[in-house]
Design a protein around this motif. Structure first.
Motif, mmCIF file in Angstrom:
data_model
loop_
_atom_site.group_PDB
_atom_site.id
_atom_site.type_symbol
_atom_site.label_atom_id
_atom_site.label_comp_id
_atom_site.label_asym_id
_atom_site.label_seq_id
_atom_site.Cartn_x
_atom_site.Cartn_y
_atom_site.Cartn_z
ATOM 1 N N GLY A 183 62.058 42.219 54.416
ATOM 2 C CA GLY A 183 62.056 41.047 53.554
ATOM 3 C C GLY A 183 63.297 41.074 52.686
ATOM 4 N N GLU A 184 63.446 40.064 51.858
ATOM 5 C CA GLU A 184 64.638 39.986 51.018
ATOM 6 C C GLU A 184 64.781 41.201 50.110
ATOM 7 O OE1 GLU A 184 66.447 37.171 47.536
ATOM 8 O OE2 GLU A 184 65.462 36.192 49.217
ATOM 9 N N ASN A 185 63.642 41.706 49.580
ATOM 10 C CA ASN A 185 63.792 42.846 48.675
ATOM 11 C C ASN A 185 62.795 43.979 48.903
ATOM 12 O OD1 ASN A 185 61.508 41.737 47.519
ATOM 13 N ND2 ASN A 185 62.465 41.212 45.582
ATOM 14 N N SER B 95 54.856 41.361 58.157
ATOM 15 C CA SER B 95 55.428 41.932 59.381
ATOM 16 C C SER B 95 55.387 40.918 60.524
ATOM 17 C CB SER B 95 54.708 43.220 59.772
ATOM 18 O OG SER B 95 53.363 42.975 60.111
ATOM 19 N N LYS B 96 54.604 39.878 60.364
ATOM 20 C CA LYS B 96 54.523 38.837 61.392
ATOM 21 C C LYS B 96 55.643 37.800 61.260
ATOM 22 C CE LYS B 96 49.539 39.257 61.835
ATOM 23 N NZ LYS B 96 48.237 38.641 61.542
ATOM 24 N N VAL B 97 56.265 37.727 60.080
ATOM 25 C CA VAL B 97 57.266 36.678 59.863
ATOM 26 C C VAL B 97 58.652 37.197 59.503
ATOM 27 C CG1 VAL B 97 55.565 34.914 59.277
ATOM 28 C CG2 VAL B 97 56.511 36.338 57.464
ATOM 29 N N GLU C 196 60.666 35.671 51.269
ATOM 30 C CA GLU C 196 61.702 35.312 52.234
ATOM 31 C C GLU C 196 62.055 36.511 53.115
ATOM 32 O OE1 GLU C 196 62.229 34.832 48.841
ATOM 33 O OE2 GLU C 196 61.713 32.727 48.821
ATOM 34 N N PRO C 197 62.436 36.234 54.348
ATOM 35 C CA PRO C 197 62.862 37.337 55.243
ATOM 36 C C PRO C 197 64.177 37.936 54.783
ATOM 37 C CG PRO C 197 63.018 35.190 56.361
ATOM 38 C CD PRO C 197 62.445 34.940 55.001
#
Length: 111
Positions: free
Chosen positions: A27-29, A73-75, A106-107
């Motif tokens: 993810g972003e962080n 973990s799905k996105v 966010e990813p």
């Protein structure tokens, strides 16, 4: 295994290098572990310098971190190589309440 809030804004990624099944997602962080891909080998846990990886049996009573890890973990994109941690990672490692303050859905964009 699950990743908890200690990873937020630290994201050291040492764990990614040792994972034999590439079950980390970025993810972003923070990072998460895909629970259906993790083989519970445990090699990632001692690699984390902020103690952010725990067996899911040590999750909070409501299973908060298993839910977060499963959902994101799905996105989020899979991460398979060690990246560069955020510049302020060392300053953030002991902060409490990071999920409520800093979590971002966010990813990641690749470390």
């Amino acid at each position: 295994y699950v990743v908890n809030e200690s990873c937020i804004k630290c994201k050291f990624t040492d764990c990614v290098e040792v994972c034999p099944v590439d079950c980390f997602y970025e993810g972003e962080n923070m990072l998460v572990i895909h629970p259906d891909e993790c083989i519970d080998c445990g090699v990632c846990e001692p690699e984390c310098p902020v103690d952010a990886i725990k067996p899911d049996s040590q999750d909070e009573p409501d299973g908060k971190w298993l839910k977060v890890n499963t959902e994101y973990s799905k996105v989020w994109p899979n991460i398979t190589v060690k990246g560069t941690p955020p510049a302020d990672a060392d300053a953030m490692k002991d902060e409490k309440g990071k999920f409520e303050k800093y979590f971002k859905p966010e990813p990641g964009t690749g470390s």
